[in-house]
Each structure stands twice: as structure tokens, then as C-alpha cells.
Design an enzyme around this catalytic site. Structure first.
Site: not given
Length: 296
Positions: A227-228, A271
Site C-alpha cells: 500500500f505504500d 490505524y
């Protein structure tokens, strides 16, 4: 209610631009040319009429697309335009129209979004009761024994329950992954539940929580979905150790500069219930982190 903003139309802009261009030309050739005489081509009345007309360019499109007004009722628009000021009856009508517009938003946007957030496949929201509660809130009606603060707390607690239930499979998958990963002899588990594996031992200073650091990293979900990645962007990231998720802060404040670790972050240290870009709520995260420097 939406408000209409008039902007200077192209015709007026062209008039100004033409005037400026002519003025520049005069200045440029000032030594060689005779003064330019400005002559009225139309009367003030004619000019004023056409300037007003020019300022309606695109108005109908705005009324239809932005304000939702049917072109069949342009005469009613003109009636309001000619009124200049709102009468008491107009104010009541304006409030009623606002109510119609808000109800449409509630029906078409607000309730579907809430229902989707709670559960994608089953609608757990009673629409009739939602509208009843909405009306009570707008009218300021008291609910015996329940303040507005209590209502907010009740809603938040129930939303947390619904959303957590929706992502129960994601939570369990993360817990199972971490339980299995903890058995790896190269993996260290801290008191908070953070896990890490040292890939390269650094020998530099260890950052404090208040320090800024420069790092390269790559982040994936437990299924391998990336994702990153600062590596792909071709540039390290710089940020404060205490400006990131808890799992990152804990790991960075244990790593000597020059280290490269793989860290495994439980959703509670990540998160949590928040969705972050490509990261679904309650996701366990895996990062490959290379601590390059402490930024002074």
C-alpha cells in the site's frame, strides 16, 4: 440553500483587455503616433442593457446543474429576482425549500453512506426512525433522560460495534498472523504487542520520540498487498517519530541509525477502525523500515 455568485463575463473581460491592449499600443508608439481619440459607439443605456444581458451567459446552465431549477420555471426565478428583498412569505418558502433539499440529501446520500459503513450487504438502519430522530434534533425536542451528548456517545459506541463486527474477519486474520509470527525465533514481541525482526544491525544513535528521522520503507498488508513504498517513489521520507502511528513510534525509538527492521504492527498500534488509503479498517500491517538518519 446554495447561493449564486455572478462573475465578470467574457464580454466585460474582453472590453478591459482590449482597452489595456490599445493603451499599451499607444504607449509603445507614443513618440511616433498621434493621440488616439476614444469615441462612444453606443449610448450609455444601450451599453448598460447589453452588459446586463452578457452577464447572463451560462446562468441557465448554472440554475439547472448547480441549483436544480427546472427551466420551465424561469418566470418564477425572474419574479424572485425582481422582488430584490424577501417577504415573510418568501422567507417561509426559502426555509421550506431548504428542508426539501436537505431531505433529498438525507435520503440519497446520508442514510446510504451510514448504512454502507455499518454493513455493505445488510441495511441495519431503520430509515423511518432516522428521519424521526433527525426531525427531533432540528426541532430541539427533548428526549427524557437522554441529552444530546448522551445521544452522540450512544451512536459512537454502537457504530464502533457495527464496524468492528463488519471487519471481524480482518481482525481475526491479523490476530492469527501475529500469533503464528511470534513463534519465529528471529521475531521479538514487545509488551505492547509490536513485533519486529532485525534484518540489518545499525550502530548509530537511537532517536528520541521528539526527533525527526529520515527513513526508507515499504508497507504491506498480511496478504502481501503493498500500500505504500518510499523505494518506489525514489525518495526517503522525513517526519517526526511522534507524528506517526504508535507502532512506528515504538519501533523507531528502539532502532539505531543504520538499522533495517521488519516490523509487524497490530491494528491497535496502527490505524485501528480508521480506513487509510488502501488500508482497510482493523488491518495488521507489515513494514520494512530502514532508518537512514536523525535529522538535526
Amino acid at each position: 440553500m446554495k447561493t449564486l455568485r455572478f462573475v465578470l463575463v467574457l464580454a466585460a473581460a474582453l472590453l478591459c483587455t482590449g482597452a489595456m491592449a490599445k493603451d499599451k499600443k499607444v504607449k509603445k508608439n507614443k513618440k511616433n503616433a498621434a493621440p488616439v481619440e476614444v469615441v462612444d459607439t453606443v449610448s450609455v443605456d444601450v451599453f448598460s442593457f447589453h452588459m446586463g444581458r452578457a452577464n447572463t451567459n451560462g446562468l441557465k446552465q448554472y440554475l439547472v446543474q448547480r441549483m436544480g431549477i427546472d427551466t420551465a420555471y424561469v418566470a418564477d426565478f425572474i419574479q424572485g429576482f425582481d422582488s430584490k428583498q424577501l417577504t415573510e412569505a418568501d422567507k417561509r418558502l426559502k426555509a421550506r425549500l431548504a428542508g426539501i433539499e436537505i431531505r433529498q440529501q438525507v435520503e440519497e446520500t446520508v442514510m446510504p453512506q451510514i448504512a454502507s459503513q455499518i454493513n455493505d450487504s445488510v441495511d441495519l438502519l431503520n430509515h423511518e426512525q432516522f428521519v424521526r430522530g433527525f426531525r427531533a434534533g432540528v426541532l430541539g425536542e427533548d428526549v427524557p433522560g437522554v441529552s444530546m451528548d448522551s445521544t452522540q456517545a450512544l451512536v459512537q459506541k454502537q457504530m464502533d460495534y457495527y464496524v468492528k463486527s463488519k471487519y471481524s474477519a480482518t481482525i481475526k486474520a491479523g490476530q492469527d498472523y501475529l500469533a503464528k509470527n511470534a513463534k519465529n525465533k528471529d521475531v521479538v514481541t514487545t509488551e505492547s504487542g509490536l513485533q519486529y525482526k532485525v534484518l540489518t544491525k545499525g550502530t548509530g544513535d537511537i532517536p528520541a520520540a521528539t526527533d525527526r528521522v529520515k527513513v526508507n520503507y515499504r508497507g504491506t498488508l498480511i496478504d502481501g498487498t503493498e500500500f505504500d513504498s518510499s523505494y518506489k517513489r525514489g525518495e526517503p521520507a522525513t517526519f517526526g517519530c511522534n507524528q506517526v502511528i504508535k507502532g512506528w513510534t515504538e519501533a523507531l525509538t528502539m532502532m539505531p541509525v543504520g538499522s533495517k527492521w521488519e516490523i509487524y504492527i497490530p491494528q491497535e498500534l496502527g490505524y485501528g477502525e480508521r480506513e487509510a488509503g488502501k488500508i482497510p479498517p482493523y488491518s495488521t500491517l507489515i513494514f520494512e523500515v530502514e532508518l537512514l538518519d536523525i535529522v538535526k
